[in-house]
Design an enzyme around this catalytic site. Structure first.
Site, PDB file in Angstrom:
ATOM      1  N   ARG A 198       0.111  -2.397 -33.688  1.00 28.61           N
ATOM      2  CA  ARG A 198      -0.029  -3.054 -34.678  1.00 28.61           C
ATOM      3  C   ARG A 198       0.866  -2.971 -35.904  1.00 28.61           C
ATOM      4  NH1 ARG A 198      -0.541  -3.823 -39.445  1.00 28.61           N
ATOM      5  NH2 ARG A 198      -2.124  -2.000 -39.801  1.00 28.61           N
ATOM      6  N   ASP A 199       0.579  -2.051 -36.559  1.00 32.63           N
ATOM      7  CA  ASP A 199       1.587  -1.592 -37.647  1.00 32.63           C
ATOM      8  C   ASP A 199       3.013  -1.196 -37.003  1.00 32.63           C
ATOM      9  OD1 ASP A 199       2.560  -0.978 -40.418  1.00 32.63           O
ATOM     10  OD2 ASP A 199       0.752  -0.296 -40.870  1.00 32.63           O
ATOM     11  N   HIS A 242       5.708  -3.961 -36.702  1.00 33.12           N
ATOM     12  CA  HIS A 242       6.652  -3.982 -37.809  1.00 33.12           C
ATOM     13  C   HIS A 242       7.968  -3.417 -37.575  1.00 33.12           C
ATOM     14  CE1 HIS A 242       3.890  -6.173 -40.485  1.00 33.12           C
ATOM     15  NE2 HIS A 242       3.007  -5.113 -40.615  1.00 33.12           N
ATOM     16  N   SER A 244      -0.664   0.333 -48.815  1.00 31.94           N
ATOM     17  CA  SER A 244       0.463  -0.365 -47.866  1.00 31.94           C
ATOM     18  C   SER A 244       1.741  -0.106 -48.343  1.00 31.94           C
ATOM     19  CB  SER A 244       0.109  -1.783 -48.454  1.00 31.94           C
ATOM     20  OG  SER A 244      -1.345  -2.183 -48.085  1.00 31.94           O
ATOM     21  N   HIS A 263      -6.033   4.477 -45.026  1.00 33.64           N
ATOM     22  CA  HIS A 263      -4.578   4.142 -44.093  1.00 33.64           C
ATOM     23  C   HIS A 263      -3.352   4.487 -44.968  1.00 33.64           C
ATOM     24  CE1 HIS A 263      -2.117   0.945 -41.574  1.00 33.64           C
ATOM     25  NE2 HIS A 263      -1.550   1.209 -42.738  1.00 33.64           N
ATOM     26  N   HIS A 276       1.025   5.078 -45.706  1.00 32.82           N
ATOM     27  CA  HIS A 276       2.543   4.972 -45.439  1.00 32.82           C
ATOM     28  C   HIS A 276       3.089   5.998 -45.965  1.00 32.82           C
ATOM     29  CE1 HIS A 276       2.735   1.400 -43.189  1.00 32.82           C
ATOM     30  NE2 HIS A 276       1.505   0.662 -43.855  1.00 32.82           N
ATOM     31  N   TYR A 320       4.810  -3.547 -50.915  1.00 30.38           N
ATOM     32  CA  TYR A 320       4.200  -3.734 -49.453  1.00 30.38           C
ATOM     33  C   TYR A 320       5.306  -3.178 -48.483  1.00 30.38           C
ATOM     34  CZ  TYR A 320       1.167  -6.525 -46.373  1.00 30.38           C
ATOM     35  OH  TYR A 320       0.301  -7.065 -45.580  1.00 30.38           O
TER      36      TYR A 320
HETATM   37  C1  LIG Z   1      -0.540  -6.747 -42.829  1.00 25.45           C
HETATM   38  C2  LIG Z   1      -0.431  -5.202 -43.151  1.00 25.45           C
HETATM   39  O1  LIG Z   1       0.857  -4.794 -42.491  1.00 25.45           O
HETATM   40  C3  LIG Z   1      -1.627  -4.497 -43.171  1.00 25.45           C
HETATM   41  C4  LIG Z   1      -1.290  -2.999 -43.379  1.00 25.45           C
HETATM   42  O2  LIG Z   1      -1.179  -2.213 -42.535  1.00 25.45           O
HETATM   43  C5  LIG Z   1      -1.243  -2.504 -44.634  1.00 25.45           C
HETATM   44  O3  LIG Z   1      -1.316  -3.117 -45.669  1.00 25.45           O
HETATM   45  O4  LIG Z   1      -0.536  -1.276 -44.891  1.00 25.45           O
HETATM   46 MN   LIG Z   2      -0.102  -0.373 -42.939  1.00 24.64          MN
END
Ligand SMILES: C[C@H](O)CC(=O)C(=O)O
Ligand SMILES: [Mn+2]
Length: 338
Positions: free
Chosen positions: A15-16, A19, A169, A198, A200, A289
């Site tokens: 999912r991530d 990207h 995020s 979560h 990054h 983001y």
């Molecule tokens: C839609 C985003 O990619 C959700 C996410 O994984 C984040 O905010 O980090």
């Molecule tokens: Mn993410």
């Protein structure tokens, strides 16, 4: 070894990680990654377009294959883990969620901006009615003070979320902020509602931040194989599992199989190496983001400007998910000022 903590891991490679490959994994890629993860002890395997159900579009980029084909494939492979998906209200709908449930998903993460939990009320309530493991996902949590974030988390729990995530995020948080935010949220939620985290890796501290979150009471932690994810990627699953083992955190995940999956299955499928380079680092530094990175690179190329200038300006303007159109505006303005 006597463990100090026990946690559950959610894998976000499919999912991530989407990207980082511009949503271009094939169904066969998805099956190979799922097979490698299933049985390692990972509780949930999240699968969707990077921006969740309904994300495949001009705005967010088209996926290589249909949502239905990915979910059908991933659900057909799993034997031990459960499949989760992501839903951003406004991008995906309750109808999309019902369809995903028919295809076999067992959990959903309803993602809203960190001050807008109420926009997910209906989706969380409906997910519970469908019997799904339902998670509230508070994105861009670095922008929101701990007390406000905790109130938003309480709202998600009141709609029926069984777990509330603090989502970094932008990969902009350091350990003290993670501790404060997780601890404040943990203290306002009742003990039957879990806390998740979560990360990054834009500032290179995703593993340390995730461990700090566990120490403050987070029970669910997100990670991805080889860190595949937006920006400088997510918490690398195999690194996190090894670090947890040494730190006294029981993840229930077997180390060698996830090392092998990262090395043999995911790295060969990467479009570019996942690393904290000058542009992904700028995301964390400027608080932007992570999924904006590839869009910002494209806009910077188009207008012949430095991606870092675009990102710093987006951070200054406090642009959030859903405002992707601002990326081109900002690059255009910077080019005009040159
Ligand atoms: C839609 C985003 O990619 C959700 C996410 O994984 C984040 O905010 O980090
Ligand atoms: Mn993410």
């Amino acid at each position: 070894m006597a463990y100090k903590y026990r946690i559950e891991l959610t894998d976000v490679t499919l999912r991530d990680g989407m990207h980082a490959v511009r949503h271009q994994f094939s169904v066969d890629d998805a099956k190979a990654i799922t097979s490698a993860l299933d049985g390692t002890g990972v509780s949930l395997i999240e699968a969707a377009h990077g921006d969740g159900l309904g994300g495949s579009s001009v705005q967010y980029g088209f996926s290589k294959e249909s949502e239905e084909d990915y979910l059908r494939a991933v659900c057909s492979v799993v034997k031990k883990s459960r499949v989760a998906t992501l839903l951003l209200p406004g991008i995906g709908t309750v109808e999309d969620l019902k369809h995903a449930e028919e295809l076999g998903i067992k959990a959903v993460r309803v993602a809203t901006h960190s001050t807008e939990a109420d926009t997910g009320a209906q989706h969380i309530e409906e997910a519970r009615k469908m019997g799904l493991d339902t998670v509230g996902f508070l994105m861009m949590s670095h922008m929101t003070p701990s007390e406000v974030l905790a109130e938003e988390g309480k709202k998600m729990a009141s709609y029926g979320a069984q777990c509330v995530y603090i989502v970094d995020s932008a990969g902009a948080m350091l350990m003290d902020e993670v501790r404060r935010k997780v601890c404040t949220l943990r203290n306002v939620l009742s003990s039957d509602v879990q806390v998740g985290f979560h990360a990054h890796n834009n500032l290179g501290v995703s593993v340390a931040n995730s461990i700090a979150a566990v120490e403050e009471g987070a029970f669910r932690i997100d990670a991805s194989l080889a860190g595949l994810g937006a920006g400088a990627g997510n918490t690398p699953l195999e690194v996190f599992v090894a670090a947890c083992e040494k730190y006294g955190i029981d993840t229930g995940v077997q180390l060698y199989p996830v090392m092998d999956a990262a090395e043999d299955i995911v790295r060969p499928r990467m479009h570019q190496p996942i690393m904290t380079d000058r542009t992904s680092l700028t995301l964390g530094y400027a608080g932007v983001y992570s999924s904006f990175l590839l869009h910002a690179n494209r806009a910077a190329d188009q207008f012949n400007v430095d991606t870092r200038d675009v990102l710093v300006e987006l951070g200054r303007r406090k642009v959030v998910g859903g405002q992707e159109d601002m990326i081109v505006d900002v690059a255009f303005e910077i080019a005009n000022k040159k």
